[in-house]
Write an enzyme that holds these catalytic residues in place. Structure first.
Site, PDB file in Angstrom:
ATOM      1  N   LYS A   1      20.655   6.367 -23.496  1.00 45.77           N
ATOM      2  CA  LYS A   1      20.444   5.850 -22.136  1.00 45.77           C
ATOM      3  C   LYS A   1      21.264   6.663 -21.138  1.00 45.77           C
ATOM      4  O   LYS A   1      20.751   7.120 -20.104  1.00 45.77           O
ATOM      5  CB  LYS A   1      20.856   4.376 -22.082  1.00 45.77           C
TER       6      LYS A   1
ATOM      7  N   GLU B   1      21.332 -11.580  -7.340  1.00 45.51           N
ATOM      8  CA  GLU B   1      21.739 -11.697  -8.749  1.00 45.51           C
ATOM      9  C   GLU B   1      22.868 -10.731  -9.141  1.00 45.51           C
ATOM     10  O   GLU B   1      22.930 -10.263 -10.276  1.00 45.51           O
ATOM     11  CB  GLU B   1      20.527 -11.517  -9.673  1.00 45.51           C
TER      12      GLU B   1
ATOM     13  N   GLU C   1      24.282   5.928 -26.065  1.00 42.67           N
ATOM     14  CA  GLU C   1      24.441   7.323 -25.674  1.00 42.67           C
ATOM     15  C   GLU C   1      23.147   7.912 -25.107  1.00 42.67           C
ATOM     16  O   GLU C   1      23.173   8.735 -24.180  1.00 42.67           O
ATOM     17  CB  GLU C   1      24.903   8.167 -26.870  1.00 42.67           C
TER      18      GLU C   1
ATOM     19  N   GLU D   1       2.643  -8.536 -12.434  1.00 45.42           N
ATOM     20  CA  GLU D   1       2.539  -7.079 -12.361  1.00 45.42           C
ATOM     21  C   GLU D   1       1.079  -6.671 -12.230  1.00 45.42           C
ATOM     22  O   GLU D   1       0.246  -7.075 -13.028  1.00 45.42           O
ATOM     23  CB  GLU D   1       3.148  -6.442 -13.612  1.00 45.42           C
TER      24      GLU D   1
ATOM     25  N   HIS E   1       9.193   0.229 -11.819  1.00 43.17           N
ATOM     26  CA  HIS E   1       9.650   0.972 -12.992  1.00 43.17           C
ATOM     27  C   HIS E   1       9.540   2.477 -12.798  1.00 43.17           C
ATOM     28  O   HIS E   1       9.773   3.248 -13.724  1.00 43.17           O
ATOM     29  CB  HIS E   1       8.869   0.536 -14.234  1.00 43.17           C
TER      30      HIS E   1
ATOM     31  N   GLY F   1      13.614 -11.123  -7.415  1.00 44.37           N
ATOM     32  CA  GLY F   1      14.919 -11.756  -7.626  1.00 44.37           C
ATOM     33  C   GLY F   1      16.104 -10.831  -7.573  1.00 44.37           C
ATOM     34  O   GLY F   1      16.987 -10.984  -6.743  1.00 44.37           O
TER      35      GLY F   1
ATOM     36  N   CYS G   1       8.219  -6.584 -10.204  1.00 44.13           N
ATOM     37  CA  CYS G   1       9.312  -7.041 -11.072  1.00 44.13           C
ATOM     38  C   CYS G   1      10.622  -6.968 -10.274  1.00 44.13           C
ATOM     39  O   CYS G   1      10.627  -6.602  -9.096  1.00 44.13           O
ATOM     40  CB  CYS G   1       9.380  -6.183 -12.341  1.00 44.13           C
TER      41      CYS G   1
END
Length: 763
Positions: free
Chosen positions: A18, A491, A16, A672, A701, A439, A733
């Site tokens: 998130k 992916e 919840e 990173e 991010h 990726g 990333c």
């Protein structure tokens, strides 16, 4: 004997938190609705722990993003750049701008640096310190949640506010100026901690938990003096409140002498990660005053039922030495690292599920241990009988035997890197500063709905595959338009980089609702390695080869490495970690060779978890690197010289382990570096990394879009430390959590900066 908990999962049983945070960031709900979700989760957590009969229940263990960032806000450790944003008029938006950056109406401020929380897969926001840093009580979160908990729990005596201890808080941060040592700020910081503790005491609080995981590290003599000063002051000014000082993730035997002249009411030790420390700790405290010893006997980082016989042995030994009134029991660390409730799992084989325990069950295990101590031996017998039960689902003798029969040839490439590099450059003919991504590409709502329909059997396999192919065709075209040099297939068929492989390997299972917070709103479902691990058939070849058929450019095969699959799973605890790692490595090796046979010339084996698996104490590093590097090389060394092996690592401190990273002998490593502004490159002043490297130039991010100029600046910094012929250009990333509009603009800027570098830096 008091029962307590160090912290409870804060994401909600259905994630919840998130969903609420992401809705708030997208302007779909207001702050009131966001706070309402937080209140509901906290209330449920407190009620669960109260019903379980805990004597002390944590408060302030909830966070909307990260508990370390919460401490920075509480203490006023906020960079002027965030305070200067005129569009922000409330603490929650200030808080999120620190975590995610702020790019709006002409403002363009980067997010704060993020790294791993000790040796876990949880990421925290790194505090930023300046010389002569001043501290103050800036946020009321801890006091507001205390008031809230009083209304829910009624008894103030049950409530235990949780704070990161002052020494660990400074240690976890980073100096933003070169002329000072952040730990020297302790004299400025301690008065504010004392004010916070005294304010909590005035609210009626009886116990306060101060987390000091620094005690599990190799502390310098200076840091030890700082620790003694800090707790000497806290003891002097806060003597009328009970301080529970907690350590976890490793033993504290080497640092136990710090408590000779410190008066605290209770000390928590981790007997899961380091059970052998108990005797030395008991010997110390049996001679000391009346300090209570809290025993961390329930594993807060794994999902197997507690072995009551082992725990009772430790508890009884402590009671015999100290007396029952000087013993507390708890999980070894916060339950933040495990899923919430096993009862929401309906598809796990009963023989496996019977041996599992999530956060809610771990709280109940404390009750069982107390009942056994009070004489209920039936619970002990039942637990022993359950753990001894065997089943064919757990074991495969052939896999087990192969894992320990590894030759030198199995872990060596045919030729050293300098020979391989010549062959690969001749074969691929890539430009200088070749561009690629890590990726994954955005996992949109459309893709998530597609997978959900397939799981519910609302789509046939043929229909599902056709739609995945369409996504791949589209992403290949997008990458070609951006003019990336080495492409990926996106992916889209993968929910998670570890969970995807767990679904295709024998001996591993995926849960339905076993969510764990990784950072902010990012949640993962760690697989469960319950038995011997083996490859059943091709796992990635079909989709990678289809993607390669759509382009003349090079297509990377994308795999997750054995150490990361191990570290990001809940692992069986009945054999050494090394044996499980080798089993996984054999399976990945078979997949690598299948990709090579299918014509894939570049294969990436991601190992972002290599650093986080490192033991906290350096004396244990060698044995870890011996088996973890061996596992990676086993997975990657079967290919021809011309096949290029990539690996990827992110959001950890790597400067002190570059020699070991070089021992992996990957042809290319991507890492990173963007949030830390290429600080990683300092390592190259003392260590000449021999292979090719892609220091990430784009922070994925954060939603902000980096400019061409700032990416070029990072490339230029890298070119001053690394041979130009060895530098790759890439994000730091995978891109699955980002939105397409951010990704396309950012990658366009990245390729433009790389082309600029080929002109300006090569000449």
């Amino acid at each position: 004997m008091l029962k307590h908990n160090l912290g409870y999962p804060r994401i909600g049983i259905r994630r919840e938190l998130k969903k609420a945070c992401e809705a708030y960031w997208s302007n779909k709900i207001n702050s009131g609705a966001l706070f309402e979700v937080g209140t509901k989760i906290r209330k449920e957590n407190w009620k669960i722990q109260e019903k379980a009969g805990l004597d002390l229940i944590p408060c302030n263990d909830f966070s909307f993003y990260d508990h370390v960032l919460d401490m920075s806000l509480l203490l006023g450790v906020i960079s002027e750049s965030y305070l200067s944003i005129k569009l922000i008029d409330n603490n929650i938006d200030l808080y999120f701008s620190m975590a995610r950056g702020f790019q709006k109406n002409g403002w363009d401020i980067k997010a704060m640096e993020m790294t791993k929380w000790f040796n876990t897969n949880y990421h925290y926001i790194v505090p930023e310190f300046y010389k002569n840093q001043k501290f103050s009580i800036f946020s009321n979160k801890i006091f507001d949640e205390l008031a809230e908990s009083k209304n829910i729990l009624k008894s103030i005596k049950k409530i235990k506010p949780v704070l990161i201890g002052p020494v660990s808080y400074l240690f976890l941060g980073k100096e933003k100026e070169k002329s000072f040592y952040r730990m020297d700020l302790i004299e400025n910081l301690i008065p504010i901690y004392i004010k916070i503790i005294q304010k909590l005491k005035n609210e009626g609080v009886n116990w306060i938990q101060l987390d000091e995981p620094i005690l599990g590290l190799d502390m310098s003599e200076k840091d030890k003096k700082i620790f003694k000063y800090a707790y000497g002051e806290i003891s002097r000014f806060c003597s009328e409140i009970n301080i529970l000082l907690t350590s976890y993730f490793d033993g504290i035997s080497e640092n136990i002498s710090l408590f000779h002249d410190i008066s605290i009411q209770a000390l928590h030790i981790d007997l899961v990660e380091e059970p052998n420390q108990l005797e030395k700790i008991l010997s110390f405290f049996s001679r000391e005053s009346k300090t209570i010893l809290s025993l961390g006997v329930i594993d807060g980082r794994n999902i197997w039922k507690n072995n009551y016989a082992n725990s009772i042995q430790k508890i009884e030994k402590a009671i015999e030495s100290l007396g029952e009134d000087r013993v507390m029991i708890a999980p070894n660390c916060s339950l933040l690292h495990v899923p919430i409730d096993i009862e929401y799992e309906n598809s796990i084989h009963i023989d496996i599920k019977n041996k599992m325990s999530f956060a809610r069950q771990k709280i109940d295990e404390l009750n069982d241990l107390e009942k056994i101590i009070k004489g209920n031996k039936n619970i002990l017998l039942s637990n022993s009988s359950l753990l001894e039960e065997s089943s064919s689902v757990f074991y495969d003798i052939k896999i087990k035997e192969r894992a320990i029969k590894i030759t030198d040839k199995d872990i060596q490439r045919d030729n050293p890197f300098y020979i391989r590099q010549k062959k690969q450059k001749q074969k691929f003919n890539l430009p200088l500063f070749p561009t690629t991504t890590i990726g994954s590409f955005p996992q949109t709502k459309e893709i998530r709905n597609l997978r959900n329909k397939f799981r519910k059997k609302e789509l046939s396999r043929e229909e599902y595959d056709e739609k995945i192919k369409n996504f791949i065709v589209d992403v290949v075209k997008k990458q070609e338009k951006i003019d990336l040099d080495v492409l990926v297939h996106g992916e889209f068929e993968r929910t998670d980089m570890v969970e995807y492989f767990s679904d295709k390997l024998k001996g591993i299972l995926s849960t339905e609702n076993g969510w764990v917070q990784s950072y902010g709103s990012r949640c993962v479902k760690p697989p469960v390695i319950y038995g011997d691990v083996g490859r059943v058939g091709d796992m990635t070849v079909k989709w990678i080869c289809f993607a390669q058929s759509q382009t003349k450019k090079l297509m990377k095969g994308m795999l997750t490495g054995p150490v990361t699959i191990l570290q990001w799973s809940f692992v069986r605890d009945d054999q050494p970690l090394s044996h499980t790692a080798y089993q996984i490595a054999w399976a990945i090796r078979e997949e690598v060779l299948s990709l090579e046979r299918s014509g894939i010339q570049i294969i990436q084996i991601d190992e972002p978890a290599l650093r986080e698996g490192l033991p906290l104490k350096k004396k244990n590093w060698k044995s870890y690197f011996d088996w973890s590097i061996k596992a990676f090389r086993l997975s990657s060394s079967g290919v021809k010289d011309e096949t290029q092996i990539h690996t990827h690592m992110c959001y950890s401190e790597f400067n002190d382990i570059f020699k070991h990273i070089a021992d992996m002998d990957a042809d290319v490593i991507t890492m990173e570096t963007s949030r830390s502004k290429m600080e990683l490159l300092k390592a190259f002043s003392v260590f000449s990394y021999p292979n090719e490297i892609g220091p990430g130039v784009y922070d994925i991010h954060s939603p902000r879009i980096p400019t061409v100029e700032e990416i070029f600046d990072l490339i230029e910094k890298a070119s001053k430390k690394l041979p130009i012929k060895n530098i790759w250009i890439n994000p730091d990333c995978g891109l699955k959590t980002r939105k397409w509009e951010e990704v396309l603009m950012s990658l366009h800027n990245m390729t433009k900066a790389a082309k600029m570098a080929r002109i300006k830096l090569v000449s």
